[in-house]
Design an enzyme around this catalytic site. Structure first.
Site, PDB file in Angstrom:
ATOM      1  N   LYS A  19     -15.331  85.154  26.672  1.00  0.00           N
ATOM      2  CA  LYS A  19     -14.748  86.916  26.662  1.00  0.00           C
ATOM      3  C   LYS A  19     -15.802  87.857  27.733  1.00  0.00           C
ATOM      4  O   LYS A  19     -15.607  88.847  27.905  1.00  0.00           O
ATOM      5  CB  LYS A  19     -15.743  87.192  25.086  1.00  0.00           C
ATOM      6  N   ARG A  36     -17.977  91.822  14.536  1.00  0.00           N
ATOM      7  CA  ARG A  36     -17.996  90.585  14.490  1.00  0.00           C
ATOM      8  C   ARG A  36     -17.599  90.453  12.491  1.00  0.00           C
ATOM      9  O   ARG A  36     -17.820  89.224  12.520  1.00  0.00           O
ATOM     10  CB  ARG A  36     -19.108  89.391  14.511  1.00  0.00           C
ATOM     11  N   ARG A  67     -23.235  76.559  30.232  1.00  0.00           N
ATOM     12  CA  ARG A  67     -23.246  77.688  31.171  1.00  0.00           C
ATOM     13  C   ARG A  67     -24.652  77.335  30.248  1.00  0.00           C
ATOM     14  O   ARG A  67     -26.249  78.167  30.841  1.00  0.00           O
ATOM     15  CB  ARG A  67     -23.089  78.294  29.239  1.00  0.00           C
ATOM     16  N   ARG A  92     -30.134  80.830  28.089  1.00  0.00           N
ATOM     17  CA  ARG A  92     -29.625  81.095  27.192  1.00  0.00           C
ATOM     18  C   ARG A  92     -30.128  80.241  25.612  1.00  0.00           C
ATOM     19  O   ARG A  92     -29.377  79.373  25.988  1.00  0.00           O
ATOM     20  CB  ARG A  92     -28.395  81.375  26.801  1.00  0.00           C
ATOM     21  N   ARG A 151     -23.797  78.737  15.089  1.00  0.00           N
ATOM     22  CA  ARG A 151     -22.962  79.747  15.533  1.00  0.00           C
ATOM     23  C   ARG A 151     -21.130  79.358  15.657  1.00  0.00           C
ATOM     24  O   ARG A 151     -20.977  80.579  15.424  1.00  0.00           O
ATOM     25  CB  ARG A 151     -23.227  79.853  17.081  1.00  0.00           C
TER      26      ARG A 151
HETATM   27  P1  ADP Z   1     -21.354  84.340  22.308  1.00  0.00           P
HETATM   28  O1  ADP Z   1     -20.266  84.739  21.730  1.00  0.00           O
HETATM   29  O2  ADP Z   1     -21.072  82.982  23.534  1.00  0.00           O
HETATM   30  O3  ADP Z   1     -22.253  83.355  20.674  1.00  0.00           O
HETATM   31  P2  ADP Z   1     -22.927  86.897  22.335  1.00  0.00           P
HETATM   32  O4  ADP Z   1     -23.603  87.477  23.390  1.00  0.00           O
HETATM   33  O5  ADP Z   1     -21.755  87.813  21.938  1.00  0.00           O
HETATM   34  O6  ADP Z   1     -22.506  85.107  22.478  1.00  0.00           O
HETATM   35  O7  ADP Z   1     -24.054  86.965  21.195  1.00  0.00           O
HETATM   36  C1  ADP Z   1     -24.962  86.205  20.980  1.00  0.00           C
HETATM   37  C2  ADP Z   1     -25.806  86.023  19.736  1.00  0.00           C
HETATM   38  O8  ADP Z   1     -25.678  87.976  19.727  1.00  0.00           O
HETATM   39  C3  ADP Z   1     -24.644  86.521  18.402  1.00  0.00           C
HETATM   40  O9  ADP Z   1     -24.843  84.484  18.177  1.00  0.00           O
HETATM   41  C4  ADP Z   1     -25.153  86.905  17.466  1.00  0.00           C
HETATM   42  O10 ADP Z   1     -27.082  85.949  17.318  1.00  0.00           O
HETATM   43  C5  ADP Z   1     -25.520  88.629  18.110  1.00  0.00           C
HETATM   44  N1  ADP Z   1     -24.622  89.349  18.359  1.00  0.00           N
HETATM   45  C6  ADP Z   1     -23.556  89.408  19.085  1.00  0.00           C
HETATM   46  N2  ADP Z   1     -23.184  90.255  19.040  1.00  0.00           N
HETATM   47  C7  ADP Z   1     -22.867  90.346  17.582  1.00  0.00           C
HETATM   48  C8  ADP Z   1     -22.808  91.423  16.087  1.00  0.00           C
HETATM   49  N3  ADP Z   1     -21.652  92.092  16.952  1.00  0.00           N
HETATM   50  N4  ADP Z   1     -22.593  91.177  15.297  1.00  0.00           N
HETATM   51  C9  ADP Z   1     -24.266  91.060  15.035  1.00  0.00           C
HETATM   52  N5  ADP Z   1     -24.695  89.865  15.577  1.00  0.00           N
HETATM   53  C10 ADP Z   1     -24.271  89.917  16.751  1.00  0.00           C
END
Ligand code: ADP
Length: 190
Positions: A14, A89, A128, A134, A146
């Site tokens: 994404k 999400r 990654r 991370r 996750r």
């Molecule tokens: P990825 O898609 O690789 O999991 P992101 O950077 O989108 O990476 O998200 C990393 C973490 O940030 C998620 O596992 C969650 O803990 C938190 N997070 C990100 N966006 C949201 C959201 N919309 N609602 C709740 N938690 C979020």
């Protein structure tokens, strides 16, 4: 406005594809994950809170995430549109986003989901981790968590948009360029 929700499991690509889309369509990229990480780096209160969830592979609570997203959207006065990456999400987040956009006289144009095999996701995330630093990418059991959270809490958001005839999915396997082309085609179709 052109408002796209770019959707998919962790590691689907994404973030990478969002960069291409904002350039072509002149959109604002809003990644809740990136905003949380910037807050962790800046050692803000929000960052401390978010970190406690993110490092376990859990979602940050809706109330916190929704308020954050609203304030980020409001920072832009006359945007051409947004790419929402990593948000919504949960169905709660999706409803809140609809309400917010209605108040701005706009709406989501499409949700586009990137379909990627689970094995490929794990490979991409571990790779990654080598460059991102991370913590949530480096540990296979956190990655599993996750993906499980995605299946349980996030995948249902597809139906939220399907019910509005706004759900589209594309093949997220293959080269970055090929996937970008599929996304452009999906956005440009009707
Ligand atoms: P990825 O898609 O690789 O999991 P992101 O950077 O989108 O990476 O998200 C990393 C973490 O940030 C998620 O596992 C969650 O803990 C938190 N997070 C990100 N966006 C949201 C959201 N919309 N609602 C709740 N938690 C979020």
């Amino acid at each position: 406005m052109l408002n796209i929700v770019l959707f998919g499991p962790p590691g689907a690509g994404k973030g990478t594809q969002s960069e291409r889309l904002i350039e072509k369509y002149n959109l604002v990229h809003l990644s809740t994950g990136d905003i949380f990480r910037a807050n962790i780096k800046g050692e803000t209160e929000l960052g401390k809170l978010a970190k406690s969830y993110m490092n376990k592979g859990q979602l940050v609570p809706d109330s916190v995430t929704i308020d954050l997203l609203k304030s980020e959207v409001m920072k832009h006065s006359h945007p051409k549109g947004f790419i929402f990456d990593g948000f919504p999400r949960t169905n709660n987040q999706a409803s809140a986003l609809d309400v917010l956009l209605v108040s701005m006289n706009t709406s989501i144009t499409k949700m586009i989901s990137l379909d990627v095999d689970e094995e490929e996701l794990k490979t991409r995330l571990l790779k990654r981790a080598e460059v991102s630093g991370r913590a949530d990418d480096a540990n296979p059991s956190i990655i599993e968590n996750r993906i499980a959270v995605y299946q349980k809490e996030t995948a249902p958001v597809k139906s939220f948009y399907a019910d509005q005839n706004k759900f589209f999915s594309i093949d997220g396997m293959g080269s970055v360029d090929d996937i970008t082309k599929r996304l452009f085609d999906s956005i440009d179709a009707n």
